[in-house]
Design an enzyme around this catalytic site. Sequence first.
Site, PDB file in Angstrom:
ATOM      1  N   TRP A  82       0.838  -1.204   0.000  1.00 54.14           N
ATOM      2  CA  TRP A  82       0.000   0.000   0.000  1.00 54.14           C
ATOM      3  C   TRP A  82       0.872   1.253   0.000  1.00 54.14           C
ATOM      4  CZ3 TRP A  82      -0.277   4.054   3.446  1.00 54.14           C
ATOM      5  CH2 TRP A  82      -1.353   4.932   3.298  1.00 54.14           C
ATOM      6  N   HIS A  83       2.045   1.164   0.642  1.00 52.27           N
ATOM      7  CA  HIS A  83       2.913   2.331   0.751  1.00 52.27           C
ATOM      8  C   HIS A  83       3.627   2.666  -0.554  1.00 52.27           C
ATOM      9  CE1 HIS A  83       2.406   1.639   5.097  1.00 52.27           C
ATOM     10  NE2 HIS A  83       2.757   2.892   5.236  1.00 52.27           N
ATOM     11  N   GLY A  84       3.809   1.706  -1.421  1.00 48.41           N
ATOM     12  CA  GLY A  84       4.518   2.030  -2.656  1.00 48.41           C
ATOM     13  C   GLY A  84       4.619   0.866  -3.610  1.00 48.41           C
TER      14      GLY A  84
END
Length: 490
Positions: A332-334
Amino acid sequence: MLFNSFAFLVLFFLTFFIYYIPAFRQLQIVILVISSLVFYSWDSPPLLFLLLLSIFINGLTSFKIASASRRARITWLLMGLSFNLLILSFFKYGALIANLFTNNLVESEDSIFTFLLRLPLPIGISFYTFEGISLLIDVLRTKPNQEEASFVDASFKKHILKTSFFIAFFPHLIAGPILKANNFYPQIKPKYLKQIPWDVVFRSLVIGYFLKMVIADNLKDYTFWIAFPYYQSLSTFTGIVLLFGYSIQIFADFAGYSLIAIGTAAAFGYTLPQNFNFPYISRSLSEFWKRWHISLSSWLKDYLYIPLGGNRKGRLRTYVNLMIVMVLGGLWHGASWSYAVWGAFHGVGLILERLFNERVQTRLNNSLAIWLEFVCELIKIVLIFSFVSIGWLLFKLPDFGQALDFLNTMSHNLRLPTNQAVTNPVIIFSVPVIVYHLLDLPIIQTLSKEYCSKLNLTSWNICRDLAFGGMVAMIILNSGTSNEFIYFQF
């Protein structure tokens, strides 16, 4: 538009003035929606179309879910979820998917893989996509035609307006906190100037801007040395100080944004959820994830971990669920495999922690003296902070090979001299965040209550006002160079 820009200050004060004019009270939501769309499209107007499309699809599908039969509700839910996940996957993970096919292939300029590699990342897409999913699931969990439990208006026009506000409200739009529909929609009602919690607004904005502009923006001028190839010339001690400094920076940057968002929303009469609760005094990883990015942790727990079975289906299934949630939380972060590795790193840590607690921790705690237990608590805090800091290396060096090279380099540079021109400023700018966390330790809280009880109210207020005055002075006199918030890239 950055919170620490002149354009934002103009937008905020102009919106605030119009918002509280009595004649415009019935148009308050419209005013905030318009301001939010201006805020989002300020630097990249074309991306506004994607936000509006997300609002419309989630508004339409949630409206249909609220009034349809059970089978139709599931169908509309699946359609809405598919849209959200496809849009997020296409724009955020298109390049990652394309790289799987292009590593060993030579592609022409007009190939689909080249197109995917060049896709822009719409700012805040991870946040508003999760909020759209929250809306759909929360509506599904409400019984159809149960008006007292439903937050969906009978009028589609009113519902789409509220959905626009829920998703696009500018304080949380770009980097959270991630809102849940069932907590936010009931707040949508006329607001009055006399109802503003000024203490919350002032405290949140001052601490938020101090963390961002004084701590994070100054630390970034030194932690850039962690980048390749600069770290190869650093001594081991310098590298460790910089890595811990980056932990402080990422906290100050993101917690600062969240506090500014909370204070800004409060100025308009809305309560956003707490996003950070002194995470660096956590004594376990599970406690860390209850204190760090709370809105994301809560979202993953409510909409992913529990539906997967949580810890209700045996030990092995619990461990599998933890790994799934943490790896997906990492991605989700990258759009990089290093983020998946970061998630797996925390997932393995959580699993090992559970095994340790089940077999060892209970017996140890029952046999320790009070003073020794306190020492153990401090050791746990240091260990968890160190574990988390090593994980942040994958945020600073998304290239997994470089992250491993950094650790390898630190193991070989023990004899190099310390670069005090780098370490001293990092330590100085880290001290306020360290003190900020230490003040929430239980023993410090107990001592401070005893001390404060001996002070009269006037003396306590003077101390508090001096602290806030000092932060305001530092914001004005010692802010670092303006920079985007780290979590804008997510």
